[in-house]
Design an enzyme around this catalytic site. Structure first.
Site, PDB file in Angstrom:
ATOM      1  N   SER A 277       0.562  -1.047  -0.024  1.00  0.00           N
ATOM      2  CA  SER A 277       0.103  -0.166   0.056  1.00  0.00           C
ATOM      3  C   SER A 277       0.794   1.274   0.075  1.00  0.00           C
ATOM      4  CB  SER A 277      -0.744  -0.102   1.267  1.00  0.00           C
ATOM      5  OG  SER A 277      -1.349   1.288   1.661  1.00  0.00           O
ATOM      6  N   VAL A 278       0.216   2.344  -0.587  1.00  0.00           N
ATOM      7  CA  VAL A 278       1.307   3.523  -0.764  1.00  0.00           C
ATOM      8  C   VAL A 278       1.462   4.111   0.773  1.00  0.00           C
ATOM      9  CG1 VAL A 278       0.771   4.218  -2.915  1.00  0.00           C
ATOM     10  CG2 VAL A 278      -0.905   4.957  -1.266  1.00  0.00           C
TER      11      VAL A 278
ATOM     12  N   TYR B 155     -12.885  13.278  -1.641  1.00  0.00           N
ATOM     13  CA  TYR B 155     -11.703  12.967  -2.823  1.00  0.00           C
ATOM     14  C   TYR B 155     -11.252  14.267  -3.219  1.00  0.00           C
ATOM     15  CZ  TYR B 155     -10.371  11.529  -7.469  1.00  0.00           C
ATOM     16  OH  TYR B 155      -9.674  11.314  -8.564  1.00  0.00           O
TER      17      TYR B 155
ATOM     18  N   LYS C 203      -7.500  15.373  -3.108  1.00  0.00           N
ATOM     19  CA  LYS C 203      -6.727  16.081  -4.343  1.00  0.00           C
ATOM     20  C   LYS C 203      -6.338  17.440  -4.320  1.00  0.00           C
ATOM     21  CE  LYS C 203      -6.841  12.226  -6.736  1.00  0.00           C
ATOM     22  NZ  LYS C 203      -5.696  11.766  -7.000  1.00  0.00           N
TER      23      LYS C 203
ATOM     24  N   ALA D  82      -9.074  11.219 -17.896  1.00  0.00           N
ATOM     25  CA  ALA D  82      -8.720  10.081 -18.501  1.00  0.00           C
ATOM     26  C   ALA D  82      -9.553   8.762 -18.248  1.00  0.00           C
ATOM     27  CB  ALA D  82      -7.149   9.555 -18.517  1.00  0.00           C
TER      28      ALA D  82
ATOM     29  N   ASN E 173     -14.171  52.606 -20.664  1.00  0.00           N
ATOM     30  CA  ASN E 173     -15.636  52.512 -20.925  1.00  0.00           C
ATOM     31  C   ASN E 173     -15.830  51.772 -22.423  1.00  0.00           C
ATOM     32  OD1 ASN E 173     -18.097  52.978 -21.494  1.00  0.00           O
ATOM     33  ND2 ASN E 173     -17.940  55.373 -21.019  1.00  0.00           N
TER      34      ASN E 173
HETATM   35  C1  LIG Z   1     -19.437  59.052 -13.527  1.00  0.00           C
HETATM   36  C2  LIG Z   1     -18.890  58.461 -14.561  1.00  0.00           C
HETATM   37  C3  LIG Z   1     -18.149  59.398 -15.598  1.00  0.00           C
HETATM   38  C4  LIG Z   1     -18.061  59.018 -17.185  1.00  0.00           C
HETATM   39  C5  LIG Z   1     -17.366  60.130 -17.814  1.00  0.00           C
HETATM   40  C6  LIG Z   1     -17.224  59.926 -19.295  1.00  0.00           C
HETATM   41  C7  LIG Z   1     -17.037  58.529 -19.784  1.00  0.00           C
HETATM   42  C8  LIG Z   1     -16.244  58.691 -21.087  1.00  0.00           C
HETATM   43  O1  LIG Z   1     -15.796  57.466 -21.448  1.00  0.00           O
HETATM   44  C9  LIG Z   1     -17.488  59.175 -21.868  1.00  0.00           C
HETATM   45  C10 LIG Z   1     -17.328  59.842 -23.518  1.00  0.00           C
HETATM   46  O2  LIG Z   1     -16.131  60.181 -23.622  1.00  0.00           O
HETATM   47  S1  LIG Z   1     -18.389  60.127 -24.474  1.00  0.00           S
HETATM   48  C11 LIG Z   1     -17.837  61.002 -25.768  1.00  0.00           C
HETATM   49  C12 LIG Z   1     -17.685  62.575 -25.670  1.00  0.00           C
HETATM   50  N1  LIG Z   1     -18.898  63.108 -25.715  1.00  0.00           N
HETATM   51  C13 LIG Z   1     -19.835  63.225 -26.884  1.00  0.00           C
HETATM   52  O3  LIG Z   1     -19.523  62.698 -27.840  1.00  0.00           O
HETATM   53  C14 LIG Z   1     -21.106  63.719 -26.400  1.00  0.00           C
HETATM   54  C15 LIG Z   1     -21.551  64.586 -27.568  1.00  0.00           C
HETATM   55  N2  LIG Z   1     -22.638  65.516 -27.137  1.00  0.00           N
HETATM   56  C16 LIG Z   1     -23.687  65.128 -27.614  1.00  0.00           C
HETATM   57  O4  LIG Z   1     -24.053  64.214 -28.394  1.00  0.00           O
HETATM   58  C17 LIG Z   1     -24.910  66.052 -27.394  1.00  0.00           C
HETATM   59  O5  LIG Z   1     -24.376  67.169 -26.803  1.00  0.00           O
HETATM   60  C18 LIG Z   1     -25.777  65.393 -26.230  1.00  0.00           C
HETATM   61  C19 LIG Z   1     -26.420  64.094 -26.606  1.00  0.00           C
HETATM   62  C20 LIG Z   1     -24.987  65.412 -24.917  1.00  0.00           C
HETATM   63  C21 LIG Z   1     -26.852  66.338 -25.649  1.00  0.00           C
HETATM   64  O6  LIG Z   1     -27.787  66.523 -26.892  1.00  0.00           O
HETATM   65  P1  LIG Z   1     -29.187  66.961 -27.018  1.00  0.00           P
HETATM   66  O7  LIG Z   1     -29.771  65.745 -25.942  1.00  0.00           O
HETATM   67  O8  LIG Z   1     -29.621  67.134 -28.196  1.00  0.00           O
HETATM   68  O9  LIG Z   1     -29.462  68.220 -26.064  1.00  0.00           O
HETATM   69  P2  LIG Z   1     -29.817  69.612 -26.230  1.00  0.00           P
HETATM   70  O10 LIG Z   1     -31.277  69.680 -26.751  1.00  0.00           O
HETATM   71  O11 LIG Z   1     -29.013  69.955 -27.421  1.00  0.00           O
HETATM   72  O12 LIG Z   1     -29.578  70.521 -25.097  1.00  0.00           O
HETATM   73  C22 LIG Z   1     -30.483  70.172 -24.052  1.00  0.00           C
HETATM   74  C23 LIG Z   1     -29.835  70.950 -22.734  1.00  0.00           C
HETATM   75  O13 LIG Z   1     -28.582  70.218 -22.358  1.00  0.00           O
HETATM   76  C24 LIG Z   1     -27.668  70.945 -22.377  1.00  0.00           C
HETATM   77  N3  LIG Z   1     -26.621  70.091 -23.239  1.00  0.00           N
HETATM   78  C25 LIG Z   1     -26.548  69.824 -24.481  1.00  0.00           C
HETATM   79  N4  LIG Z   1     -25.239  69.314 -24.773  1.00  0.00           N
HETATM   80  C26 LIG Z   1     -24.646  69.198 -23.523  1.00  0.00           C
HETATM   81  C27 LIG Z   1     -23.256  68.849 -23.149  1.00  0.00           C
HETATM   82  N5  LIG Z   1     -22.613  68.269 -24.237  1.00  0.00           N
HETATM   83  N6  LIG Z   1     -22.879  68.977 -21.949  1.00  0.00           N
HETATM   84  C28 LIG Z   1     -23.747  69.905 -20.895  1.00  0.00           C
HETATM   85  N7  LIG Z   1     -24.870  70.156 -21.413  1.00  0.00           N
HETATM   86  C29 LIG Z   1     -25.470  70.057 -22.544  1.00  0.00           C
HETATM   87  C30 LIG Z   1     -27.843  72.014 -23.368  1.00  0.00           C
HETATM   88  O14 LIG Z   1     -27.421  73.271 -22.830  1.00  0.00           O
HETATM   89  C31 LIG Z   1     -29.424  72.170 -22.944  1.00  0.00           C
HETATM   90  O15 LIG Z   1     -29.798  72.744 -21.628  1.00  0.00           O
HETATM   91  P3  LIG Z   1     -30.225  74.234 -21.379  1.00  0.00           P
HETATM   92  O16 LIG Z   1     -31.488  74.397 -22.404  1.00  0.00           O
HETATM   93  O17 LIG Z   1     -30.383  74.624 -19.970  1.00  0.00           O
HETATM   94  O18 LIG Z   1     -29.305  75.093 -22.073  1.00  0.00           O
END
Ligand SMILES: CCCCCCC[C@@H](O)CC(=O)SCCNC(=O)CCNC(=O)[C@H](O)C(C)(C)COP(=O)(O)OP(=O)(O)OC[C@H]1O[C@@H](n2cnc3c(N)ncnc32)[C@H](O)[C@@H]1OP(=O)(O)O
Length: 726
Positions: free
Chosen positions: A75-76, A164, A168, A196, A492
């Site tokens: 036996s072992v 077992y 193991k 196996a 992201n």
């Molecule tokens: C905690 C986690 C943290 C994460 C951090 C980030 C992580 C990153 O990885 C993410 C990124 O890098 S994303 C890439 C960069 N961003 C983008 O490409 C966004 C481009 N912007 C859009 O598409 C539109 O502005 C959009 C879609 C943003 C808005 O457009 P609409 O919905 O058409 O808005 P609109 O009708 O023009 O305006 C409505 C009210 O919102 C204000 N607003 C518009 N664009 C804004 C913007 N970019 N930032 C801040 N406020 C904005 C307008 O002023 C308006 O408000 P009000 O009437 O009071 O003036």
């Protein structure tokens, strides 16, 4: 075969070698020259009974093929006797294959003491006893190879096999330690988890599957691991059906959850996702590495942080260089080397790097934020809306920062919710290095009844210009710009995974807002700061439209002198579709260093600062310094450059033509771009002024030491070596 792995002269003990895997090992070792002790108790699979037949048959088979083998029926648990058989017959022991095993499968509650003990005794204790008995022989020979046989049941668990599984996985622990203790005696110990066909698996697997799991698909690994040329030790392999793979431990980067000196179950709960996420796994292979990791984490934490709302961010030159690369900074242009080469005399970090440390905490912070109106934010629907960055001093080329986030306000913008998050970066002395204001736009989370504006929001500019941009830079991003940029820390998936970008209605992954931002800030630094990062103060942008990787960013800039100082208003467009992607943007600068149009002003600055008393030895160091300061240099270092060297009321002008690699005298009416008041011996000055001094000779004698800007230094060195005369 000449390169066949041979075992001539080696003595191998194989337990449980009367059938299955053990028999296969025995036959193959013998075929390759080993002397084999074929051990088999000859009992039942459950450990009952005993007999000599199983071992004898295998020995006969080996001998029939002219191999060398002896049987052993112990036996072992009597491992010493098995070793004695090897020593008595062959005089030594080289290789131990701990293979024998039995099964007593029971569901946990039905497992009796005997079921438990028997399994531990045969598998774990048996391997221990046998290996311990062979150890002194292997130590003496400074050679040993040991195989422990583990199982998927140990690694992963298996219903009805508590006894077992425990034994193991115990074998793996035994093997790990033996590999460490055996190291200095050239004793290597590895563990296999075979899949196996054997007496043990026949009871739990269907026939058709068992047929593809031949022992012949396991024994090659065992032989390889036992060969004298194999260095592998302390490893675990899964093997079966012709496939072989190595396993290792991996741990999550985890979380430092204690607060000061205390730690509660709630701290664990609140950090659970960090504790259990394998985004950036850590691989430790020794207990020392693992223990030190905990100690270091604990020390770092207690020395530097006591609040769970804070986190740490360490960076070094590699991070700074990666960041520059991810913004298209290229060594093709010499003046960029200071952002790309850690030994460059002016090595520095792009100011927009100040946004990067904040990222580690952002998404984590999101889950613990207490938002008004029971608002919930879907991380997959966050766009970067606006950003403000202010530096209180230039960023150093490495750092250990504390990151402090604060949710400032939440705004209801109808089509989305705006989260305003301030993030401070503090250095080791707790001094404020930078302030970030992230404004995130959470698409579809608006209309929750919140306010629309906040006093704490750094506002974008409403200024419009009716003149053409003062300066414009266009730069094409690459299709992999986001792939590279994300390595700075913003992982992201929106920027790389089409299924994520589709959630927000984008056909393709979009570029990080802060990547376009980085391009724009770089353009401003190039255009208005002569690439001098010390002149940057702050920047604010709104991301108005997304940018796609591969598109061309055009930065249009307008410089204004305001009461608060120089402000560059700017916008970014995507050239391919003319959409304005950054709006309302401005950067504040401590000062400007312009190109041609401000050369008079900068000449004045250079002249003032050149009231330095110099010795003849470092005249060229000063020249290169002046050249580096001069805006002409920002256009490239191919410029023709004139200098006045003054001695008392006498002076001498000379030209440095870096393009033609020429140094020449020049006339008094030349527009001098930099002057140096130089303390120089009369003789040296006469030589320089009269042109009798040979720059090359002076250089060789070490009188002309070229320091300062590395590219200029190289150019000047070349000039001197080309025998140029002053
Ligand atoms: C905690 C986690 C943290 C994460 C951090 C980030 C992580 C990153 O990885 C993410 C990124 O890098 S994303 C890439 C960069 N961003 C983008 O490409 C966004 C481009 N912007 C859009 O598409 C539109 O502005 C959009 C879609 C943003 C808005 O457009 P609409 O919905 O058409 O808005 P609109 O009708 O023009 O305006 C409505 C009210 O919102 C204000 N607003 C518009 N664009 C804004 C913007 N970019 N930032 C801040 N406020 C904005 C307008 O002023 C308006 O408000 P009000 O009437 O009071 O003036």
């Amino acid at each position: 075969m000449s390169d066949q792995l041979r075992f001539d002269g080696k003595v191998v003990i194989i337990t449980g070698a009367g059938g299955g895997l053990g028999k296969c090992y025995a036959l193959t070792f013998a075929e390759r020259g080993a002397k084999v002790v074929v051990n088999d108790l000859g009992g039942e699979m459950t450990g009952d009974g005993k007999g000599t037949k199983a071992a004898d048959k295998v020995v006969e088979e080996i001998r029939a093929k002219n191999g060398i083998a002896v049987p052993n029926y112990d036996s072992v648990e009597n491992g010493e006797k098995i070793v004695q058989t090897a020593v008595d017959n062959f005089g030594r022991v080289d290789i131990i294959i701990n293979n024998a095993g039995i099964l007593r499968d029971r569901s946990f509650l039905k497992t009796s003491d005997l079921d438990w003990d028997l399994i531990q005794r045969v598998h774990l204790r048996g391997s221990f006893i046998l290996t311990r008995a062979a150890w002194p022989y292997m130590q003496k020979n400074k050679f040993g190879r040991v195989i422990m046989t583990s199982s998927g049941a140990g690694i992963y668990g298996n219903f009805g096999q508590a006894n077992y599984s425990a034994a193991k996985l115990g074998l793996l622990g035994l093997s790990n330690t033996l590999s460490i203790e055996g190291q200095k005696y050239n004793i290597k110990c590895n563990t296999i988890a075979p899949v196996a066909k054997s007496r043990l698996t026949e009871t739990v697997m269907p026939e058709d599957i068992l047929n593809v799991l031949k022992p012949e698909f396991v024994s090659p690994l065992v032989l390889y691991l036992c060969h004298e040329n194999t260095e592998e030790t302390g490893s675990l392999f899964e093997v079966g059906g012709g496939w072989v793979g190595k396993l290792r431990w991996q741990k999550s980067s985890g979380a430092m959850v204690k607060k000061g000196d205390s730690m509660s179950p709630e701290d664990i709960r609140d950090n659970w996702s960090k504790i259990t996420t394998f985004d950036s796994p850590i691989y430790h292979s020794t207990i020392g590495e693992s223990t030190n990791f905990c100690i270091n984490a604990s020390e770092t934490d207690s020395a530097e942080s006591s609040s769970p709302d804070q986190t740490k961010f360490k960076y070094d030159f590699k991070d700074a260089i990666l960041y520059a690369l991810s913004l298209g900074v290229s060594s093709a242009d010499d003046k960029n080397l200071k952002f790309l080469y850690e030994n460059h005399e002016e090595f520095c970090v792009l100011p927009s790097y100040g946004v990067i440390p904040a990222f580690g905490i952002l998404f984590n912070a999101l889950s613990s934020l207490k938002l008004p109106h029971n608002l919930t934010i879907d991380p997959a629907k966050i766009l970067h809306g606006e950003h403000y960055l202010e530096l209180f001093r230039p960023l150093s080329t490495s750092g250990n920062l504390t990151i402090k986030p604060r949710l400032v306000d939440v705004l209801d913008k109808g089509s989305g919710a705006l989260l305003i998050i301030n993030i401070e970066l503090l250095d080791e002395k707790n001094d404020l290095v930078a302030l970030n204001q992230f404004v995130t736009f959470s698409v579809g989370s608006g209309n929750f009844g919140g306010k629309r504006d906040s006093n704490e929001l750094v506002k974008v500019s409403a200024k419009k210009f009716d003149r053409k941009a003062d300066k414009t830079i266009e730069e094409k991003t690459t299709v992999d710009q986001a792939v590279l940029y994300r390595l700075n820390g913003d992982l992201n998936p929106l920027h790389i995974d089409p299924s994520f970008s589709a959630i927000l209605g984008f056909n393709k992954p979009i570029l990080h807002g802060l990547c376009s931002f980085g391009f724009a800030v770089k353009h401003i630094i190039q255009t208005y700061c002569g690439n001098d990062v010390k002149l940057f103060k702050s920047v604010k942008v709104r991301f108005s439209k997304p940018v796609l990787p591969g598109q061309t960013i055009q930065t249009n800039m307008w410089l204004e002198k305001e009461t608060s100082g120089y402000r560059v208003y700017f916008e970014c467009r995507v050239l391919e579709n003319q959409s304005v992607v950054i709006t309302g943007a401005y950067a504040d600068l401590h000062d400007v260093k312009l190109g041609e149009q401000k050369s008079a002003e900068s000449k004045q600055q250079v002249d003032q600062s050149s009231e330095v008393q110099l010795s003849s030895e470092n005249i060229f160091a000063e020249i290169s310094k002046k050249m580096a300061q001069n805006p002409d240099i920002s256009k490239g270092i191919n410029a023709v450059y004139s200098f006045r060297v003054t001695k008392g009321n006498k002076s001498k002008i000379f030209l440095v033509d870096l393009k033609k690699n020429k140094l020449s005298n020049h006339s008094e009416n030349e527009n001098v771009k930099a002057e140096c008041n130089i303390t120089i011996s009369d003789d040296d000055f006469v030589s320089l002024a009269s042109g009798t001094a040979n720059a090359q000779q002076m250089f060789m004698k070490g009188k002309l030491k070229v320091k300062g800007n590395i590219m200029l230094a190289q150019k000047l060195e070349k000039l001197f070596k080309n025998n140029a005369k002053l």
